[in-house]
Design a protein around this motif. Structure first.
Motif, mmCIF file in Angstrom:
data_model
loop_
_atom_site.group_PDB
_atom_site.id
_atom_site.type_symbol
_atom_site.label_atom_id
_atom_site.label_comp_id
_atom_site.label_asym_id
_atom_site.label_seq_id
_atom_site.Cartn_x
_atom_site.Cartn_y
_atom_site.Cartn_z
ATOM 1 N N CYS A 157 0.857 -1.192 0.000
ATOM 2 C CA CYS A 157 0.000 0.000 0.000
ATOM 3 C C CYS A 157 0.887 1.235 0.000
ATOM 4 N N GLN A 158 0.775 2.058 -1.038
ATOM 5 C CA GLN A 158 1.505 3.315 -1.068
ATOM 6 C C GLN A 158 0.850 4.298 -0.103
ATOM 7 N N PHE A 159 1.667 5.076 0.597
ATOM 8 C CA PHE A 159 1.151 6.036 1.571
ATOM 9 C C PHE A 159 1.867 7.363 1.388
ATOM 10 N N ARG A 160 1.097 8.426 1.181
ATOM 11 C CA ARG A 160 1.666 9.765 1.027
ATOM 12 C C ARG A 160 1.050 10.704 2.053
ATOM 13 N N VAL A 161 1.899 11.415 2.773
ATOM 14 C CA VAL A 161 1.462 12.493 3.651
ATOM 15 C C VAL A 161 2.004 13.783 3.057
ATOM 16 N N ARG A 162 1.096 14.607 2.587
ATOM 17 C CA ARG A 162 1.496 15.865 1.950
ATOM 18 C C ARG A 162 1.076 17.041 2.829
ATOM 19 N N ASP A 163 1.594 18.211 2.527
ATOM 20 C CA ASP A 163 1.239 19.422 3.257
ATOM 21 C C ASP A 163 -0.213 19.772 2.958
ATOM 22 N N GLY A 164 -1.059 19.823 3.980
ATOM 23 C CA GLY A 164 -2.440 20.194 3.717
ATOM 24 C C GLY A 164 -3.394 19.784 4.810
ATOM 25 N N VAL A 165 -4.643 20.227 4.640
ATOM 26 C CA VAL A 165 -5.705 19.945 5.596
ATOM 27 C C VAL A 165 -6.860 19.257 4.869
ATOM 28 N N HIS A 166 -7.999 19.190 5.536
ATOM 29 C CA HIS A 166 -9.165 18.478 5.021
ATOM 30 C C HIS A 166 -10.003 19.457 4.189
ATOM 31 N N ASP A 167 -9.532 19.752 2.966
ATOM 32 C CA ASP A 167 -10.267 20.744 2.165
ATOM 33 C C ASP A 167 -10.078 20.492 0.667
ATOM 34 N N TRP A 168 -10.797 21.274 -0.147
ATOM 35 C CA TRP A 168 -10.785 21.063 -1.597
ATOM 36 C C TRP A 168 -9.459 21.419 -2.246
ATOM 37 N N GLU A 169 -8.692 22.284 -1.634
ATOM 38 C CA GLU A 169 -7.347 22.566 -2.162
ATOM 39 C C GLU A 169 -6.542 21.266 -2.194
ATOM 40 N N TYR A 170 -6.650 20.484 -1.113
ATOM 41 C CA TYR A 170 -5.908 19.224 -1.023
ATOM 42 C C TYR A 170 -6.444 18.202 -2.017
ATOM 43 N N TRP A 171 -7.769 18.059 -2.085
ATOM 44 C CA TRP A 171 -8.357 17.012 -2.931
ATOM 45 C C TRP A 171 -8.205 17.327 -4.411
ATOM 46 N N HIS A 172 -8.233 18.614 -4.766
ATOM 47 C CA HIS A 172 -7.986 19.003 -6.158
ATOM 48 C C HIS A 172 -6.572 18.586 -6.567
ATOM 49 N N THR A 173 -5.587 18.873 -5.718
ATOM 50 C CA THR A 173 -4.212 18.502 -6.062
ATOM 51 C C THR A 173 -4.020 16.989 -6.030
ATOM 52 N N ALA A 174 -4.806 16.292 -5.213
ATOM 53 C CA ALA A 174 -4.698 14.833 -5.159
ATOM 54 C C ALA A 174 -5.055 14.186 -6.493
ATOM 55 N N LEU A 175 -5.899 14.837 -7.285
ATOM 56 C CA LEU A 175 -6.259 14.292 -8.595
ATOM 57 C C LEU A 175 -5.032 14.126 -9.494
ATOM 58 N N TYR A 176 -4.032 14.978 -9.301
ATOM 59 C CA TYR A 176 -2.828 14.893 -10.128
ATOM 60 C C TYR A 176 -1.986 13.657 -9.782
ATOM 61 N N LEU A 177 -2.237 13.061 -8.638
ATOM 62 C CA LEU A 177 -1.620 11.780 -8.280
ATOM 63 C C LEU A 177 -2.555 10.614 -8.581
ATOM 64 N N CYS A 178 -3.823 10.820 -8.291
ATOM 65 C CA CYS A 178 -4.810 9.750 -8.416
ATOM 66 C C CYS A 178 -4.983 9.275 -9.854
ATOM 67 N N LEU A 179 -5.178 10.200 -10.784
ATOM 68 C CA LEU A 179 -5.485 9.803 -12.168
ATOM 69 C C LEU A 179 -4.311 9.078 -12.841
ATOM 70 N N PRO A 180 -3.065 9.534 -12.697
ATOM 71 C CA PRO A 180 -1.951 8.727 -13.232
ATOM 72 C C PRO A 180 -1.828 7.365 -12.546
ATOM 73 N N PHE A 181 -2.098 7.317 -11.240
ATOM 74 C CA PHE A 181 -2.004 6.047 -10.508
ATOM 75 C C PHE A 181 -2.986 5.021 -11.065
ATOM 76 N N VAL A 182 -4.260 5.390 -11.190
ATOM 77 C CA VAL A 182 -5.226 4.410 -11.706
ATOM 78 C C VAL A 182 -4.942 4.088 -13.164
ATOM 79 N N SER A 183 -4.459 5.076 -13.926
ATOM 80 C CA SER A 183 -4.125 4.831 -15.336
ATOM 81 C C SER A 183 -3.064 3.754 -15.476
ATOM 82 N N ARG A 184 -2.072 3.790 -14.608
ATOM 83 C CA ARG A 184 -0.988 2.805 -14.658
ATOM 84 C C ARG A 184 -1.486 1.395 -14.328
#
Length: 291
Positions: A259-286
């Protein structure tokens, strides 16, 4: 003559615009009448560039779940999903895919029943797997197998995506959890003001479907099935759910489930989840099967 040239140029520009429209990703929002829930449920779908061009091929699908106070269009309106998808697909970092954002609540969990699990009067997990997934994948030429189906989500939806992956590992090739409600944080186990209210029901359902406990109690056969799924957990360093995400990744490590685990700078908000898409979409694509 000049007028004729102007008309020709205008016609060519119109044709070019029409062709471009056909080849752009687009957003569709509609409803499905659920016999399980006894109501219509909304869903939003992002269709990739080229989907309407006459091509009959099937696309991989990502089910992208919203949070506790959200609804189906949040990922488009607040997460700026279309902009991220178009950018990553154009750069080659993500594959063209269909992305489905269903409605598992409708807003305020004190007013509307919320949640991704089966509970009294709200059999959402049954609806998701027996009605929504078959409908979407027939309607939009997508998915059709574990190898071309992934799931992700934020907060309550991150916990829902993780729980669905744990409980249905034959359905998904990859799970991406953002700021996930893996279990209820300490001190928030009950709603003292309305112990029989909708929010209290939701809270109990999350406790009953604890992702941390599921992994900790999994037998050897279950653990082997979970290793067939690619896992990614992503949580902000100042997120109130960070400890529960750490608990989950520790349980996965103890069970020898990668299980990959990333802790990035951020809180529980849309700024964080928007940027998470830039990791999520390449991950599922692979992790989708090769075309």
């Amino acid at each position: 003559m000049k007028r004729t040239r102007m008309l020709i140029i205008a016609a060519l520009m119109s044709l070019a615009a029409s062709a471009q429209g056909v080849n752009e990703s687009r957003i569709v929002t509609d409803t499905i009448l659920s016999k399980v829930l006894g109501v219509k449920r909304a869903y939003t779908v992002l269709l990739p560039k080229g989907f309407d061009s006459g091509d009959t091929r099937r696309y991989p699908v990502l089910y992208l779940l919203h949070g506790m106070w959200g609804k189906n269009d949040d990922w488009v309106s607040q997460g700026r999903l279309k902009d991220v998808v178009d950018r990553l697909v154009a750069s080659g970092e993500a594959r063209p895919m269909v992305i489905v954002t269903p409605d598992a609540g409708g807003g305020d969990p004190n007013v509307y029943q919320n949640g991704y699990f089966d509970m009294d009067g709200w059999k959402y997990e049954t609806f998701f797997f027996t009605e929504l997934v078959p409908f979407i994948e027939k309607q939009f030429r997508t998915g059709g197998s574990k190898a071309n189906r992934a799931i992700a989500g934020l907060s309550m939806g991150g916990g829902g995506a993780t729980a669905y992956g744990l409980r249905h590992p034959d359905m998904f090739c990859a799970v991406y959890a953002m700021s996930a409600l893996m279990d209820i944080p300490d001190g928030r186990e009950t709603d003292a003001e309305k112990p029989d209210g909708k929010l209290a029901k939701l809270t109990r359902s999350v406790i009953d479907h604890s992702c941390v406990r599921f992994v900790a109690e999994a037998d050897s056969q279950s653990r082997e099935r979970l290793r067939s799924v690619q896992w990614f957990v992503d949580c902000g360093d100042d997120d109130f759910l960070l400890d529960r995400n750490i608990d989950f990744t520790r349980a996965m490590r103890h069970a020898a489930i990668p299980c990959q685990f990333r802790v990035r700078d951020g809180v529980h908000d849309w700024e964080y989840w928007h940027t998470a898409l830039y990791l999520c979409l390449p991950f599922v694509s692979r992790n989708f099967s090769a075309q």
